[in-house]
Design a protein around this motif. Structure first.
Motif, PDB file in Angstrom:
ATOM      1  N   LEU A  78       4.086  -1.494 -11.186  1.00 28.52           N
ATOM      2  CA  LEU A  78       4.083  -2.951 -11.237  1.00 28.52           C
ATOM      3  C   LEU A  78       3.941  -3.541  -9.835  1.00 28.52           C
ATOM      4  CD1 LEU A  78       7.017  -3.473 -13.780  1.00 28.52           C
ATOM      5  CD2 LEU A  78       4.572  -3.248 -14.249  1.00 28.52           C
ATOM      6  N   GLY A  79       3.456  -2.719  -8.899  1.00 28.76           N
ATOM      7  CA  GLY A  79       3.415  -3.122  -7.502  1.00 28.76           C
ATOM      8  C   GLY A  79       2.102  -3.729  -7.056  1.00 28.76           C
ATOM      9  N   VAL A  80       1.048  -2.912  -6.942  1.00 30.93           N
ATOM     10  CA  VAL A  80      -0.212  -3.367  -6.364  1.00 30.93           C
ATOM     11  C   VAL A  80      -0.821  -4.467  -7.228  1.00 30.93           C
ATOM     12  CG1 VAL A  80      -2.522  -2.682  -5.641  1.00 30.93           C
ATOM     13  CG2 VAL A  80      -0.593  -1.140  -5.288  1.00 30.93           C
ATOM     14  N   GLY A  81      -1.302  -5.516  -6.584  1.00 25.64           N
ATOM     15  CA  GLY A  81      -1.760  -6.705  -7.295  1.00 25.64           C
ATOM     16  C   GLY A  81      -3.193  -6.643  -7.774  1.00 25.64           C
ATOM     17  N   VAL A  82      -3.481  -5.759  -8.700  1.00 26.44           N
ATOM     18  CA  VAL A  82      -4.780  -5.734  -9.356  1.00 26.44           C
ATOM     19  C   VAL A  82      -4.581  -5.868 -10.859  1.00 26.44           C
ATOM     20  CG1 VAL A  82      -5.872  -4.364  -7.546  1.00 26.44           C
ATOM     21  CG2 VAL A  82      -4.844  -3.212  -9.505  1.00 26.44           C
ATOM     22  N   TYR A  83      -5.530  -6.507 -11.520  1.00 23.79           N
ATOM     23  CA  TYR A  83      -5.446  -6.628 -12.974  1.00 23.79           C
ATOM     24  C   TYR A  83      -5.737  -5.276 -13.623  1.00 23.79           C
ATOM     25  CZ  TYR A  83      -6.646  -7.492 -17.772  1.00 23.79           C
ATOM     26  OH  TYR A  83      -6.691  -7.420 -19.144  1.00 23.79           O
ATOM     27  N   LYS A  84      -4.980  -4.949 -14.647  1.00 22.93           N
ATOM     28  CA  LYS A  84      -5.216  -3.742 -15.437  1.00 22.93           C
ATOM     29  C   LYS A  84      -5.186  -4.117 -16.911  1.00 22.93           C
ATOM     30  CE  LYS A  84      -2.831  -0.799 -12.056  1.00 22.93           C
ATOM     31  NZ  LYS A  84      -1.686   0.122 -11.843  1.00 22.93           N
ATOM     32  N   ASN A  85      -6.067  -3.507 -17.690  1.00 23.57           N
ATOM     33  CA  ASN A  85      -6.043  -3.728 -19.128  1.00 23.57           C
ATOM     34  C   ASN A  85      -4.941  -2.877 -19.751  1.00 23.57           C
ATOM     35  OD1 ASN A  85      -7.052  -1.100 -19.337  1.00 23.57           O
ATOM     36  ND2 ASN A  85      -9.147  -1.765 -19.745  1.00 23.57           N
ATOM     37  N   PRO A  86      -4.721  -2.951 -21.066  1.00 24.76           N
ATOM     38  CA  PRO A  86      -3.638  -2.177 -21.680  1.00 24.76           C
ATOM     39  C   PRO A  86      -3.736  -0.672 -21.469  1.00 24.76           C
ATOM     40  CG  PRO A  86      -4.338  -3.910 -23.162  1.00 24.76           C
ATOM     41  CD  PRO A  86      -5.308  -3.913 -22.022  1.00 24.76           C
ATOM     42  N   GLU A  87      -4.933  -0.190 -21.165  1.00 23.37           N
ATOM     43  CA  GLU A  87      -5.111   1.247 -20.905  1.00 23.37           C
ATOM     44  C   GLU A  87      -4.867   1.599 -19.443  1.00 23.37           C
ATOM     45  OE1 GLU A  87      -7.563  -0.565 -22.744  1.00 23.37           O
ATOM     46  OE2 GLU A  87      -6.293   0.026 -24.446  1.00 23.37           O
ATOM     47  N   ILE A 109       0.831  -1.200   0.000  1.00 23.83           N
ATOM     48  CA  ILE A 109       0.000   0.000   0.000  1.00 23.83           C
ATOM     49  C   ILE A 109       0.870   1.256   0.000  1.00 23.83           C
ATOM     50  CG2 ILE A 109      -1.690   1.310   1.347  1.00 23.83           C
ATOM     51  CD1 ILE A 109      -2.878  -1.374   2.235  1.00 23.83           C
ATOM     52  N   ALA A 110       1.968   1.227   0.763  1.00 27.48           N
ATOM     53  CA  ALA A 110       2.888   2.365   0.776  1.00 27.48           C
ATOM     54  C   ALA A 110       3.519   2.585  -0.591  1.00 27.48           C
ATOM     55  CB  ALA A 110       3.966   2.146   1.834  1.00 27.48           C
ATOM     56  N   LEU A 111       3.827   1.504  -1.283  1.00 29.93           N
ATOM     57  CA  LEU A 111       4.405   1.624  -2.623  1.00 29.93           C
ATOM     58  C   LEU A 111       3.414   2.279  -3.578  1.00 29.93           C
ATOM     59  CD1 LEU A 111       6.960   0.764  -4.310  1.00 29.93           C
ATOM     60  CD2 LEU A 111       5.600  -1.213  -5.025  1.00 29.93           C
ATOM     61  N   GLY A 112       2.143   1.907  -3.466  1.00 33.49           N
ATOM     62  CA  GLY A 112       1.121   2.519  -4.307  1.00 33.49           C
ATOM     63  C   GLY A 112       0.994   4.001  -4.051  1.00 33.49           C
ATOM     64  N   GLN A 113       1.102   4.401  -2.797  1.00 30.66           N
ATOM     65  CA  GLN A 113       1.032   5.819  -2.466  1.00 30.66           C
ATOM     66  C   GLN A 113       2.226   6.570  -3.043  1.00 30.66           C
ATOM     67  OE1 GLN A 113      -1.452   7.475  -1.087  1.00 30.66           O
ATOM     68  NE2 GLN A 113      -0.336   9.410  -1.231  1.00 30.66           N
ATOM     69  N   ALA A 114       3.406   5.976  -2.947  1.00 30.65           N
ATOM     70  CA  ALA A 114       4.598   6.613  -3.515  1.00 30.65           C
ATOM     71  C   ALA A 114       4.471   6.763  -5.022  1.00 30.65           C
ATOM     72  CB  ALA A 114       5.838   5.782  -3.163  1.00 30.65           C
ATOM     73  N   PHE A 115       3.893   5.771  -5.681  1.00 32.94           N
ATOM     74  CA  PHE A 115       3.692   5.860  -7.127  1.00 32.94           C
ATOM     75  C   PHE A 115       2.763   7.020  -7.473  1.00 32.94           C
ATOM     76  CE2 PHE A 115       1.089   4.882 -10.853  1.00 32.94           C
ATOM     77  CZ  PHE A 115       2.073   4.716 -11.819  1.00 32.94           C
ATOM     78  N   ARG A 116       1.670   7.149  -6.744  1.00 31.07           N
ATOM     79  CA  ARG A 116       0.717   8.219  -7.033  1.00 31.07           C
ATOM     80  C   ARG A 116       1.343   9.596  -6.846  1.00 31.07           C
ATOM     81  NH1 ARG A 116      -2.615   4.275  -4.712  1.00 31.07           N
ATOM     82  NH2 ARG A 116      -2.310   5.086  -2.602  1.00 31.07           N
ATOM     83  N   GLU A 117       2.281   9.707  -5.920  1.00 35.54           N
ATOM     84  CA  GLU A 117       2.911  10.997  -5.644  1.00 35.54           C
ATOM     85  C   GLU A 117       4.063  11.310  -6.592  1.00 35.54           C
ATOM     86  OE1 GLU A 117       4.007  10.618  -1.582  1.00 35.54           O
ATOM     87  OE2 GLU A 117       1.944  10.863  -0.811  1.00 35.54           O
ATOM     88  N   ASP A 118       4.474  10.347  -7.391  1.00 36.78           N
ATOM     89  CA  ASP A 118       5.568  10.548  -8.351  1.00 36.78           C
ATOM     90  C   ASP A 118       5.042  11.362  -9.535  1.00 36.78           C
ATOM     91  OD1 ASP A 118       7.577  10.304 -10.324  1.00 36.78           O
ATOM     92  OD2 ASP A 118       8.210   8.362  -9.548  1.00 36.78           O
TER      93      ASP A 118
END
Length: 394
Positions: A31-40, A14-23
């Protein structure tokens, strides 16, 4: 009173996801949080789920409670999906839970009730929340070797050697498919050897299956679970609907207790319902209702399975693309394991220093142990990641 509370360690994912959002970098890759994402980069609502939701809105007449153990239509449909015809239904006790995490937690609580001295053997590595929950509950954990960092494959010899220490009444936690965080799975002959070892020791297997349909297909991904259920005296199975139905925020999961002695089902079922009552009373129903609607309607189920297969094939294609691009850049086949792994995750074998370099220099975010979410990639970002990995010396 509150001044006596102690700081708790932050959840690293969760901390990694927050750091990504703030970048602020536009080129950053998550490539951190474990949710599926489509090509978009979107986690879509699956077509069949959306159709079921529309139908539910029109047909639902009450928001009253369901049963303590959840709606029988949901638990029955999920038991069929996971277990197939491996065991008679009168040998299965079921419990609807808030997500797969809720199922795992209730399973550990059931173990404590049945055998307070039980040890839980856990793969090294495993999903971090397994360890966090067990630590919170005060359950003794014993690690068993699972992943060979040199080959990025299962260390089966090490695993079997460590399972020699299993005693009667212990629990061995296994991943049903798409091992998290490594992506490396046991073969069926290896599953059979594990079952033989656990049965000889009198240990109880507990299977966490969160990614059915993401690996080799719905039926193939359930094969190991079904074999264990059919060949062990007792089994606990925690299953999640978050990934294969794409209903993460609906928190939909199920715990199944399978026993060869059908006479124990009534007692076990009553204890499962008791656990729900003590924890959150009645389980959430919206996601469970959607799942049961999809699984029991031929048209919706066919569309769901088709879309799930597209998701699975898309991740396999990304694995093959990444492995091929890394081979091209490195002139080595040492990354071939990426194409062999299954599910959303692979562990690359990078050091924590290399992982930090990838974040700092390239805006590529992954877990510190170098677990990546394959579904966080697309055709454009695969070559970017490959080049960054080579530049970082992985």
């Amino acid at each position: 009173m509150f001044e006596h509370l102690k700081e708790k360690p932050a959840d690293k994912i969760i901390a990694l996801g927050q750091a990504f959002r703030e970048d602020p970098r536009e080129t950053k890759i998550d490539l951190g949080v474990g949710v599926y994402k489509n090509p978009e980069g979107v986690t879509p609502v699956m077509r069949a789920v959306k159709a079921a939701e529309k139908r539910l809105w029109e047909e639902e007449t009450t928001k009253s409670y369901t049963a303590l153990a959840g709606d029988p239509a949901f638990t029955g449909a999920m038991a069929d999906l996971v277990l197939g015809d491996a065991v008679p239904r009168e040998n299965v006790a079921t419990l609807a839970t808030p997500g797969g995490t809720g199922a795992v937690r209730q399973a550990f609580d059931l173990v404590r009730m049945a055998n307070p001295g039980a040890r839980v053997f856990v793969s090294d590595p495993t999903w971090p929340n397994h360890l966090s929950i067990l630590a919170y509950l005060g359950v003794e954990v014993v690690n068993y070797r699972y992943f060979d960092s040199a080959t990025c494959a299962v260390d089966f010899d090490g695993m079997m050697a460590d399972l020699e220490g299993v005693r009667a009444g212990d629990v061995v936690l296994l991943h049903g498919c798409c091992h998290n965080p490594t992506g490396a799975n046991l073969t069926m002959p290896e599953w059979r050897a594990v079952v033989e070892r656990l049965n000889a020791a009198g240990a109880l297997p507990m299977i966490d299956i969160a990614y059915q349909g993401f690996g080799d297909g719905l039926e193939a991904d359930a094969a190991a679970v079904r074999y264990v259920a059919a060949n062990c005296p007792e089994v606990l199975i925690a299953a999640s609907c978050s990934k294969n139905f794409g209903i993460y925020r609906e928190r939909t999961g199920i715990l199944m207790a399978v026993m060869q002695e059908a006479g124990l089902r009534t007692l076990t079922q009553a204890n499962l319902a008791y656990l729900n009552r003590q924890t959150y009373s009645f389980p959430p129903d919206h996601g469970a209702r959607l799942v049961s609607m999809v699984l029991t309607d031929d048209t919706l189920r066919a569309d769901w399975q088709a879309e799930l297969e597209d998701v699975r094939q898309g991740m396999l294609k990304l694995r093959e693309q990444l492995a091929a691009e890394l081979q091209r850049l490195s002139g080595s086949d040492r990354f071939g394991f990426i194409a062999q792994h299954r599910g959303m995750f692979s562990r690359l074998g990078a050091t924590p220093e290399q992982v930090e370099r990838l974040r700092a220099d390239h805006g590529i975010y992954m877990i510190g142990d170098s677990r990546i979410n394959i579904a966080g990639l697309n055709d454009k970002t695969v070559p970017i990641l490959a080049k960054a990995l080579i530049d970082a010396g992985v």
